[in-house]
Design a protein around this motif. Structure first.
Motif, PDB file in Angstrom:
ATOM      1  N   LEU A 129      -4.425  -3.224  -0.908  1.00 57.64           N
ATOM      2  CA  LEU A 129      -5.532  -2.826  -0.024  1.00 57.64           C
ATOM      3  C   LEU A 129      -6.442  -4.023   0.245  1.00 57.64           C
ATOM      4  CD1 LEU A 129      -6.712   0.669  -1.283  1.00 57.64           C
ATOM      5  CD2 LEU A 129      -5.719   0.080   0.922  1.00 57.64           C
ATOM      6  N   VAL A 133     -12.818  -7.253  11.587  1.00 60.54           N
ATOM      7  CA  VAL A 133     -11.885  -6.170  11.275  1.00 60.54           C
ATOM      8  C   VAL A 133     -11.600  -6.146   9.776  1.00 60.54           C
ATOM      9  CG1 VAL A 133      -9.517  -5.364  11.594  1.00 60.54           C
ATOM     10  CG2 VAL A 133     -10.852  -6.145  13.550  1.00 60.54           C
ATOM     11  N   ILE A 159     -12.505  -2.859   7.502  1.00 59.73           N
ATOM     12  CA  ILE A 159     -11.568  -2.002   6.765  1.00 59.73           C
ATOM     13  C   ILE A 159     -12.144  -1.655   5.396  1.00 59.73           C
ATOM     14  CG2 ILE A 159      -9.324  -1.975   5.632  1.00 59.73           C
ATOM     15  CD1 ILE A 159      -8.282  -3.729   7.881  1.00 59.73           C
ATOM     16  N   ALA A 185      -6.996  -6.406   3.929  1.00 60.27           N
ATOM     17  CA  ALA A 185      -8.235  -6.741   4.625  1.00 60.27           C
ATOM     18  C   ALA A 185      -8.484  -8.245   4.629  1.00 60.27           C
ATOM     19  CB  ALA A 185      -9.395  -6.010   3.962  1.00 60.27           C
ATOM     20  N   THR A 215       0.839  -1.201   0.000  1.00 60.97           N
ATOM     21  CA  THR A 215       0.000   0.000   0.000  1.00 60.97           C
ATOM     22  C   THR A 215       0.871   1.248   0.000  1.00 60.97           C
ATOM     23  OG1 THR A 215      -1.547  -1.269   1.323  1.00 60.97           O
ATOM     24  CG2 THR A 215      -1.931   1.092   1.164  1.00 60.97           C
ATOM     25  N   LEU A 249     -13.481   1.870   3.740  1.00 60.66           N
ATOM     26  CA  LEU A 249     -12.923   2.380   2.488  1.00 60.66           C
ATOM     27  C   LEU A 249     -14.016   2.631   1.463  1.00 60.66           C
ATOM     28  CD1 LEU A 249      -9.674   0.298   2.059  1.00 60.66           C
ATOM     29  CD2 LEU A 249      -9.863   2.770   2.267  1.00 60.66           C
TER      30      LEU A 249
END
Lengths: 491, 317, 679, 217
Positions: free
Chosen positions: C90, C479, C483, C94, C46, C487
């Motif tokens: 990204l 979690v 995420i 996740a 990232t 986003l």
């Protein structure tokens, strides 16, 4: 020191003789392993010398080893050693399961080593006539190994093998005689006229018509032995019926030895005729072989026959690559020869373990090999992907090189055909391998590897396959460049 | 500051006028059916009654059911803020994009359809299913005429489109213009849930679409949803009226004096009531269609829209 | 410096895979180690992606040990590659966090070391693939990616459906690779080099026939991987078969590598072509989008449904790309930029929400042990967070504001509208809005589909005991989903952040930066120079909209709370006086029925009703109903082709009939033919 | 046919004629005898050539040929035939007329293939080469069309004779090492084939190679 090549030739014969005299299984194993190890070591050392200090000759030019010979010789040595190692486990299981009596074991090792000797002979001698004798001798030695299991099917395979290959080889001898005939007025009487080294030098002065005729006969003759379609018909029978270590030898190096014969004649022919006569023939036969292998791989019921047809395919690729003729293609061809020689025995090992454990070679009767045999099954699966040309394995690299070279040289049609055939073969290999490898094994099958030794032998060869798939060492690169240069430029 | 004032004024007008419009349409329908019908103020009375009532929630529902009235109402309200109804000079007009408006409606519908499923009764599910199916096939028929207008105006901003139209950007009353209008009008019928697509007056379970989704609602939530539905109807009328016949709307070109605003309000009310009359006529003179005939109707409307587009492109050269 | 970061990404993945594999004896540890490395690498990736996109630099490495002549760049990360690395990272961040909890269900049943190895290799191949500087590396990692993902698809190979799905997948993808390979070879032949960089210098001047050939080859090749119709058949089989975290990666990012490859070859190397290329891509995209969403509506296996939505979204991406290609063909870089931005932005958005949804499906499977929507229901109360995240994903994929899907679809709409108004050709002026109508239909059907998907799974009462006993999934899984949900919202509200990242990409590919024309503010504002100057620009302000929505909601809530004085009571759902049971609820199949009937000519549904009568005709004992949608493309395309292939192969077997005389005959004929023909 | 100066040509023609006789043979032992006769003719030819050209080696080879081809190999074959106790018919896939026709065509092919060999060759050498190729092809034809395993060995021997003819007739013999190797190989080959024939007989109960058709596909 200079006569080391002669020692190398003597070593397998010595091992063979010692094997016959061996008392029990244990000594036999030790003799075989020691003999195989020393032979392989010596062969690789000689090859190393050749690569670094130039051609080696011995026995008064009876033996002449240049880089090309040394390259094929190294393959013979390496595959021979691994096959010998694998035999220990494989034959152990065969004896334990009473598939063969223990007393037959020494004959196995005897013929195995004789077979090895004949192959060394083929690649080391300078004289094309003696080379022919060597190739014929490989047939005779290996025919008995093919018929090693005294079963009907094995005998049938051996019979077809010997008849077809002997007939083929007669044509090759005929071609050799014609070439000798052509060489006589140029080089003169005596064995020098059949020495490939001199023939190459004198190639331009040879009668082109005779050379053409000779090449046709040699191509058909040795082509039979290489397994080029449509002379390939003995190959699936022999490979499937032979004991797995022998199948590995047949597929891994015997075919290459015969191909070596064609290459020597091809070198002379291409020097003699500028028109690309032999390259065109090689290209046609290469592509034809891939095409013929395709349907048999797609609907194949027998695991080992599948691998045999795959050998036909890969020999076709190598021959076609030589037929493409440019430097990159030749580089790819020899790389592919190496890759195939490393990959195919490995597959035969793991397939051998699996068929041995499931007691059948029928694809639809084996299921869940990965779960039943964590190492051999997985390796069979990986090996099938590797041989079908999936990265990160080495076959992909050489196939990519060859196909790129084909396009670079502007031969779109044959190269595209090759690519299409290779792509279509992929599902066949994968289908068979996943059919065998995946799923839940039948309840009657015990879990676990019957022989740790065999399992290890199925595991180790994946490493070079993988490494060569992502990285070609500088030294190997130099060797290949050297072989290609020799091939293109005479010296 | 002016823009903020105008936007608030427009919003208050819509809040006040939307139930009245429904009342008027019902009255006209009653007239055509030779009934006296309820008073035009009946929608106000309904809403205030709902507000007084206790809210009954189904035990099977989740928070989706509870927030849906708010999401629905707020989404419609935001459209009200951005749409050129009385004026093109709102504080949020710059983001009053065609797609934004359509998709805010879709957001409202999305939640309403979920709420229909939430109680677990078959009626709600059936209504949601049909609503989504009908709205899906209405979508291209809705979009194509709007595209034609947007292309003609050179922008998909609704205020911009209206201004272009109002100040001679595009010749009105041409065949292309009329075809496009008729096409959009047919979709308007489907979007407002009227006969022949849906029947706003029925609670007969096998024919209802929109009402089925509201079946479990009561009290304040029902009040919000009902008001939302009235407003949505008004907004669709506003789209139809202002994009095609924007005359009288207050824009920077006309200035924003009180008389202008007043006349704009009156003009819009007149246009809306006019459309309402047409709707009422159609509703009383037709029977509700079988559900699976609706696609044919919308297909026809789509083709008409396509014809409108083609003739526009050809005429423009 | 940045190149070190790149090696760090690859290195972490490699080590993660190897460690996970070597720790396979301790499954729990292997799992933690494997996915921790993946998380680390995702963070690095990232950062890498963002750095390169913000600076607009290009980093590259030399060929290293590659020995093929004509290969000078091993890796080359330009903004385009960096953008895709960012997308991959990204999503994998996740998904890897999600996997900590998700993969625990495999402990004791499957080899977790293998999962860790394949998972990391899969990620490695994808990152390395987009960073490849030459065609050899590209193909190598492309095939490695296919192989690793194949391994992951057949991870649960005890199930025969999974094996079949895997087989179809690997065969289709391999055949796709063939076309890519051929295209690369043609490029190599003309450019004399394997490097993309080098090819790009020659690509633009190639003869147009050559370019068209390459274009068609890559369209088929990458189209197979991307799953455009009719090359999609593997996709709805393979995605459901894989573990859900892998499905999330496959659908979220693996398909995008095909888009990357397409852009790399067609827009970067070839530099675009004639306008009909764009029309072709636009049409393919439209067909995929429409048929994809229609087929999706017909599924009641949640993962198959999501898989068909991937087909749909790839279609939407291609619509943007197609528009960009048309404009590029006409030499209108600004307009091409809008289409390209739409496509790339949708690449990112689809990656985010599709991965989110697949993780949601995985969480549901984790909790209920089923993927059949007809068995679910009422999960929102039992799994509130999963439900919430799934809702976010559903709204995003349905392209509803204020989430991210809306923004990229808006941009796509804009480029189609411009197609309608730009002075190109009458045909295009009409086609543009018609395609826009198709996109609108797609969007509406997608909304319908996700009302179904969310409503049937999460709302009302549970339809089975498995669903009734479901529990919320472990925190790591939440979690992971959280995420991406965040986003989705952030990109929906601040699309300008993505526009800014895309600026160097479009600048490089079409010569026009996205900030220049779309504005670097909180709103999107296509300033199209071809159009008349207006008092109102076409623009949307998602952030403003979001604020207004939130304030409005607050206001309405407050006001309504004050109004009236009725309380709240909980009671039964009204059911005509009877008791409501879950069996009375609308099912997924019945929900989709109106659409199935409306589009029956396209979907070709078939139904089998078996009735068993007790006494006479009117006394039914049992009724069995079976409905399915005809697998149209399998039936008319793939099955016949396969059958012919197998039949011909079967006939060829007669060549090897076992007769030695025949074999000798082959030898004989070969020799005679050669003697006559080649003398 | 033209007559060569050294009287080689008639012998060569005779050798080729024997091939046709083998094709026409109805009984197994006739076929074997014909092959022996062919070998004797070959030895004769070798001797003539050796004496004419003054190559002593070739006379030696002629003797060797006589011993191996007319003595040892027929001996082994006879042994095999006796052990197996054959029904003595040479069963074929193609009838005799057809066989003759094909063989005739093959002779033409051989002349065609050798037609343009350059002038370094004497006319006689060219004829021998063509004959040799024809013999190879006819031998293969015998192997192809005859069903019994022993007949395949016979066909093989014809081919081998063709080879020998080419070796002796066109080049005055190969280098001795090579020649010896070839002889040895042939011998071992026939031996191995014999061993396999025995084994096949005991496993399959017949040496009809038609039955060896289990491995296919």
């Amino acid at each position: 020191m200079r006569e080391m090549p002669l020692v190398l030739l003597a070593l397998p014969v010595l091992t063979a003789l010692l094997s016959v005299g061996a008392k029990n299984k244990k000594t036999l194993t030790q003799i075989s392993l020691a003999g195989g190890g020393i032979t392989a070591g010596l062969a690789l050392w000689i090859a190393y010398t050749v690569f670094h200090f130039g051609p080696v000759s011995a026995g008064g030019r009876f033996i002449y080893i240049d880089s090309l010979s040394a390259f094929v010789m190294s393959l013979v040595a390496v595959v021979g050693l691994t096959a010998a190692l694998y035999s220990v486990g494989y034959m152990g299981v065969e004896i334990a399961e009473n598939a063969i009596p223990e007393s037959r074991l020494k004959w196995f090792y005897f013929w195995f080593n004789i077979f090895l000797f004949t192959m060394f002979l083929v690649v080391m001698v300078a004289n094309l006539g003696v080379m022919w004798v060597g190739i014929e001798a490989t047939t005779l030695a290996s025919a008995l190994l093919v018929g090693f299991y005294d079963k009907k099917s094995a005998l049938e395979a051996a019979w077809k093998y010997i008849i077809l290959c002997t007939v083929g080889i007669i044509f090759a001898l005929f071609g050799t005689i014609i070439l000798y005939n052509a060489a006589l007025p140029v080089i003169g009487e005596g064995s020098r006229s059949l020495d490939w080294f001199y023939l190459q030098e004198a190639a331009r002065q040879l009668d082109p018509k005779l050379v053409k005729l000779a090449f046709i006969f040699v191509l058909v003759g040795y082509g039979t032995k290489v397994g080029l379609a449509p002379m390939h018909t003995w190959l699936p029978d022999a490979h499937s019926q032979a004991p797995s270590p022998v199948s590995a030898m047949l597929s891994g190096v015997l075919l290459n030895c015969a191909l070596y014969g064609i290459l020597r004649f091809h070198q002379i022919t291409s020097h003699s005729l500028a028109s690309g006569y032999s390259t065109r023939l090689l290209l046609i036969f290469g592509v034809l072989s891939i095409a013929v292998a395709l349907p048999f791989i797609i609907i194949q019921h027998d695991l080992k026959r599948l691998l045999a047809y795959s050998s036909i395919e890969h020999m076709g690729i190598i021959v076609a690559a030589v037929g493409l003729g440019n430097r990159l293609a030749l580089y790819g061809a020899f790389l592919h020869m190496l890759n195939h020689a490393l990959a195919k025995p490995f597959l035969f090992f793991s397939a051998g373990n699996v068929t041995q454990h499931f007691h059948t070679k029928k694809i639809h009767k084996i299921k869940g090999a990965v779960l039943a045999m964590p190492i051999s099954g997985t390796m069979l699966l990986l090996g099938a992907f590797a041989i079908a040309g999936a990265p990160p394995f080495n076959i992909f690299l050489s196939e990519f090189t060859i196909i790129s070279a084909g396009f670079a040289s502007g031969q779109y049609l044959p190269t595209s055909l090759m690519l299409v055939f290779i792509t279509l073969i992929f599902p066949g290999m994968v289908y068979a391998a996943t059919r065998v490898g995946l799923g839940v094994p039948p309840a009657r099958i015990e879990k676990g590897e019957p022989s740790k030794w065999s399992a290890t032998m199925a595991l180790i060869p994946i490493i070079p396959l993988f490494v060569l798939g992502i990285y070609i060492p500088k030294s190997l690169d130099q060797v290949l460049q050297q072989v290609v240069s020799i091939f293109l430029g005479g010296n | 500051m002016l823009a903020v004032g105008l936007t608030i004024f427009q919003m208050l007008f819509v809040l006040a006028f939307a139930p009245l419009l429904s009342g008027i349409i019902n009255k006209i329908k009653a007239y055509f059916q030779s009934r006296r019908g309820p008073s035009v103020l009946q929608p106000y009375r309904d809403i205030s009654k709902y507000l007084q009532k206790e809210t009954v929630l189904s035990e099977h529902t989740s928070w989706i059911f509870r927030i849906t009235p708010y999401v629905y109402f707020v989404a419609i309200l935001v459209v009200t803020l951005t749409l050129p109804i009385l004026t093109t000079f709102g504080v949020l007009s710059f983001t009053g994009d065609l797609f934004m408006v359509i998709y805010l409606f879709a957001l409202a519908r999305f939640f309403l359809a979920l709420a229909g499923l939430d109680a677990g009764s078959a009626f709600g599910g059936m209504a949601s299913s049909r609503e989504m199916a009908v709205s899906a096939i209405a979508e291209p028929a809705l979009m194509l005429p709007l595209f034609t207008m947007a292309i003609a105006a050179g922008t998909s901003n609704l205020s911009g489109m209206v201004e272009q139209m109002a100040h001679g950007g595009w010749p009105a009353l041409t065949p292309a213009h009329l075809m496009t209008f008729v096409a959009l009008f047919v979709v308007g019928i489907a979007e407002t849930g009227r006969i022949p697509v849906d029947n706003p007056d029925t609670h007969l379970e096998l024919t209802m679409i929109h009402e089925g989704m509201l079946l479990e609602y009561s009290g304040k939530q029902l009040a919000l949803l009902t008001l939302g539905v009235h407003i949505k109807q008004l907004l669709i009328f506003a789209l139809l009226a202002n994009i095609f016949f924007p005359w009288g709307i207050a824009s920077p070109a006309t200035g924003f004096q009180v008389p202008t605003l007043l006349s704009a309000t009156l003009a819009f009310a007149a246009k809306a009531i006019g459309l309402g009359v047409v709707m009422a006529v159609i509703e009383t003179s037709m029977a509700k269609m079988r559900l699976f005939k609706v696609p044919d109707l919308l297909m026809g409307s789509f083709l008409l829209g396509l014809l409108g587009l083609i003739s526009h492109v050809l005429l423009r050269g | 410096m940045t190149i070190l970061l790149f090696y760090l990404v690859l290195g972490l993945l490699l080590l993660g895979g190897l460690f996970a594999y070597s720790l396979q004896g301790k499954p729990r540890l292997s799992l933690r180690v494997g996915f921790s490395f993946a998380v680390g690498s995702a963070v690095a990736g990232t950062v890498l992606g963002i750095i390169i996109l913000l600076t607009g630099d290009t980093v590259y490495t030399g060929a290293g040990f590659a020995s093929l002549p004509g290969m000078n760049r091993a890796f080359l990360i330009d903004p385009l590659a960096a953008f895709f690395i960012l997308v991959i990272s990204l999503v994998s961040l996740a998904v890897s966090i999600f996997s900590f909890g998700y993969a625990e269900e495999y402990i004791g049943r499957h080899n977790l070391g293998m999962l860790g190895l394949l998972y990391n290799v899969f990620l490695l191949a994808m990152v390395a693939l987009v960073a490849s500087g030459n065609t050899f590396f590209f193909l190598f990692f492309w095939e490695l990616m296919s192989l690793a993902s194949y391994g992951l698809v057949v991870y649960d190979h005890r199930d025969s459906h999974v094996r079949r799905a895997g087989f179809v997948y690997i065969v289709m993808t391999h055949i796709g690779t063939l076309f890519i390979f051929l295209a690369f070879l043609l490029l190599y032949q003309t450019a004399g080099s394997f490097d993309f960089e080098h090819m790009a210098q020659f690509g633009r001047q190639l003869p147009s026939g050559f370019k068209t050939g390459i274009f068609l080859l890559v369209t088929v090749g990458f189209g197979t991987k991307a799953g455009i119709i009719p090359l999609h058949i593997w996709l709805p089989k393979a995605h459901p078969a894989a573990p859900s975290n892998v499905s999330a990666l496959m659908s979220g990012v693996m398909l995008k590598t095909a888009i990357y490859g397409f852009i790399r070859v067609v827009m970067d190397v070839l530099g675009g072509g004639s306008a009909w290329w764009g029309i072709l891509i636009l049409s393919l995209g439209t067909v995929s989008a429409l048929l994809g969403v229609m087929y999706a509506l017909m599924q009641h296996d949640i993962k198959e449904l999501l898989a068909y939505h991937s087909v749909e979204n790839i279609g939407i991406i291609l619509m943007g790309l197609g528009a960009a290609l048309i404009f590029q063909g006409y030499g209108l870089p600004v307009l091409a930029m809008i289409g390209l931005t739409a496509a790339l932005f949708h690449v990112l958005n689809h990656a985010l929400f599709k991965a989110l949804l697949f993780m949601g499906a995985g969480a549901i499977h984790h909790a209920t042990r089923t993927r059949d929507m007809e068995k679910m229901g009422g999960l929102l109360k039992l799994m509130p967070w999963t439900g919430f995240f799934f809702l976010v994903g559903s709204i995003s994929i349905a392209a509803l504001p204020p989430f991210n899907g809306f923004v990229s679809e808006w941009l796509t709409f804009q480029s189609l509208l411009v197609l309608g108004s730009a002075p190109l050709s009458l045909k295009l002026n009409i086609l543009g809005p018609v395609f826009g109508g198709a996109l609108a239909l797609t969007g509406a059907l997608a909304a319908a589909c996700f009302v179904k998907a969310f409503g049937i799974q999460f709302l009302a009462q549970p339809r089975s005991t498995q669903a009734a006993n479901a529990k919320e999934v472990p925190r790591s899984m939440l979690v992971g989903m959280g995420i991406l949900a965040v986003l989705c919202l952030v990109l929906g509200i601040f699309p300008s952040s993505a526009i800014q990242l895309l600026n160097p990409v479009t600048l490089h590919l079409v010569g026009y930066g996205s900030i220049q024309a779309l504005g670097g503010y909180a709103w999107l504002n296509p300033q199209i120079p071809l159009l008349p100057n207006l008092s109102y620009h076409t623009m949307i302000a998602p952030f403003v909209l979001f604020v207004v929505l939130a304030l409005g909601a607050l206001l309405v809530y407050r006001v309504v709370k004050r109004l009236g004085h009725g309380g709240t009571r909980i009671d039964e759902t009204w059911n005509c006086g009877g008791t409501l049971s879950p069996k009375m609820e609308y099912t997924a199949t019945s929900f989709a029925k109106p659409i199935r009937i409306i589009f029956r000519r396209i979907l070709l549904p078939k139904r089998v009703v078996e009735t068993e009568y007790a006494l006479g005709f009117h006394f039914t004992r049992s009724l069995k109903y079976e409905g399915a949608v005809k697998p149209f493309f399998e039936d008319i395309l793939y099955r016949p082709a396969r059958n012919v292939f197998l039949k011909v192969s079967g006939k060829m077997r007669l060549l090897q009939s076992g007769s030695i005389h025949l074999y000798l005959g082959y030898l004989f004929i070969t020799l005679v033919v050669l003697l006559i023909w080649a003398r | 046919m033209f007559l060569g100066s050294s009287g080689v040509s008639p012998v060569v023609t005779l050798i080729l004629a024997v091939c046709f006789l083998v094709l026409g043979a109805r009984r197994l032992d006739t076929a074997i005898r014909l092959v022996v006769f062919q070998a004797i003719l070959l030895a004769l030819l070798t001797a003539i050539l050796g004496l004419a050209n003054g190559v002593g080696e070739m006379v030696f080879i002629a003797g060797l040929t006589l011993v191996i081809k007319a003595g040892l190999i027929p001996f082994i074959l006879k042994k095999v035939v006796d052990r197996i106790g054959l029904s003595s018919e040479t069963r074929s896939y193609v009838n005799r007329k057809m066989s003759f026709l094909i063989a005739g065509a093959l002779v033409m092919v051989s002349y065609l293939a050798t037609g343009q060999i350059a002038a370094t060759q004497s006319a006689e050498g060219r004829e021998i080469l063509a004959t040799a190729i024809a013999m190879l092809l006819i031998g293969l034809l015998v192997m192809m069309t005859r069903k019994l395993a022993v007949m395949q060995i016979v066909g093989f021997l014809i081919m081998e004779n063709g080879l020998f003819l080419a070796g002796v007739g066109t080049t005055h013999g190969m280098p001795l090492v090579v020649e010896l190797g070839i002889f040895l190989d042939m011998l071992i080959g026939v031996l191995v084939m014999g061993i396999l024939t025995f084994r096949i007989q005991s496993s399959f109960g017949s040496i009809n190679t038609e039955k060896l058709r289990n491995l296919r596909g």
